[in-house]
Design an enzyme around this catalytic site. Structure first.
Site, PDB file in Angstrom:
ATOM      1  CB  CYS A  51       8.442   1.695  -4.557  1.00 62.13           C
ATOM      2  SG  CYS A  51       8.974   2.854  -5.994  1.00 62.13           S
ATOM      3  NE  ARG A 128      11.589  -0.796  -9.438  1.00 66.10           N
ATOM      4  CZ  ARG A 128      10.146   0.566  -9.175  1.00 66.10           C
ATOM      5  NH1 ARG A 128      11.141   0.574  -7.863  1.00 66.10           N
ATOM      6  NH2 ARG A 128       9.123   0.398  -9.237  1.00 66.10           N
TER       7      ARG A 128
END
EC number: 1.11.1.24
Length: 216
Positions: A51, A128
């Site tokens: 991330c 995601r």
């Protein structure tokens, strides 16, 4: 009915799910972005390596998105204070300022509305997911990635350019289209148009497949 079959996903070319949520830049609503394109993207958790690489990439591309009248808005199920601490950490450790807000979605309300919670991947973290929303609040594209693999921010930048080109010029774009490449002419709608397609001045292959250069 199993839990997996109960997941509700937003639909392309329909209004994106509305939201009002706290962010690192104050309370934000979908309506705040009316008149510009928006990329809403979720990540599984703050202070995680994959991330972090994605946020750095989005931050580095923020000016390029801004030139396309496109705002960025992140989201995870972490707290408001976790987001602030993580953004400060990215600037301190990687020298990259995060210039866009991050939604603190502790209630998972926004994540569930956008289908970001996928029981097959995680019950407590958003996968995601990336959503491209047009200036009228209509969902134009969505992409889901697994927890283990980072996204290509360059691809989302390319996709916004392609969507804007299709919107403005009423054309389609071929695989991996880049600005300056030929675009695809919409297939003829009538038999007469199909007969005349070869002589219409396009880069012609067959009646259903023709390309043209974009006017400068």
């Amino acid at each position: 009915m199993t839990e997996e079959t109960m997941i509700t996903l937003p639909q392309l070319n329909r209004p994106a799910p509305d939201f009002t949520a706290p962010t690192t830049d104050g309370v934000k609503s979908l309506s705040d972005y009316k008149g510009q394109w928006l990329i809403l993207f979720s990540h599984p958790a703050d202070f995680t390596p994959v991330c972090t690489t994605e946020f750095i990439a989005f931050a580095n591309a923020a000016d390029d998105f801004a030139k396309l009248n496109t705002a960025l808005l992140g989201l995870s199920i972490d707290s408001h204070y976790s987001h602030i601490a993580w953004a400060r950490n990215i600037e301190e450790k990687f020298g990259v300022h995060v210039p866009f807000p991050i939604i603190a979605d502790l209630s998972m309300e926004v994540a569930k509305a956008y289908g970001m919670i996928q029981p097959g991947a995680s019950d407590t973290s958003a996968v995601r997911a990336t959503f491209i929303i047009d200036p009228e609040g209509v969902l134009r594209a969505m992409v889901y990635y697994p927890m283990t693999n980072g996204r290509s921010v360059d691809e989302f930048l390319r996709l916004v350019k392609a969507l804007q080109t299709s919107e403005e010029h009423k054309v389609a774009t071929p695989e991996n289209w880049q600005p300056g490449d030929q675009v695809i002419v919409p297939p003829p709608a009538t038999l007469e148009e199909a007969k005349n397609r070869q002589s219409a001045g396009y880069d012609y292959v067959d009646w259903y497949f023709s390309k043209k250069d974009m006017a400068v």
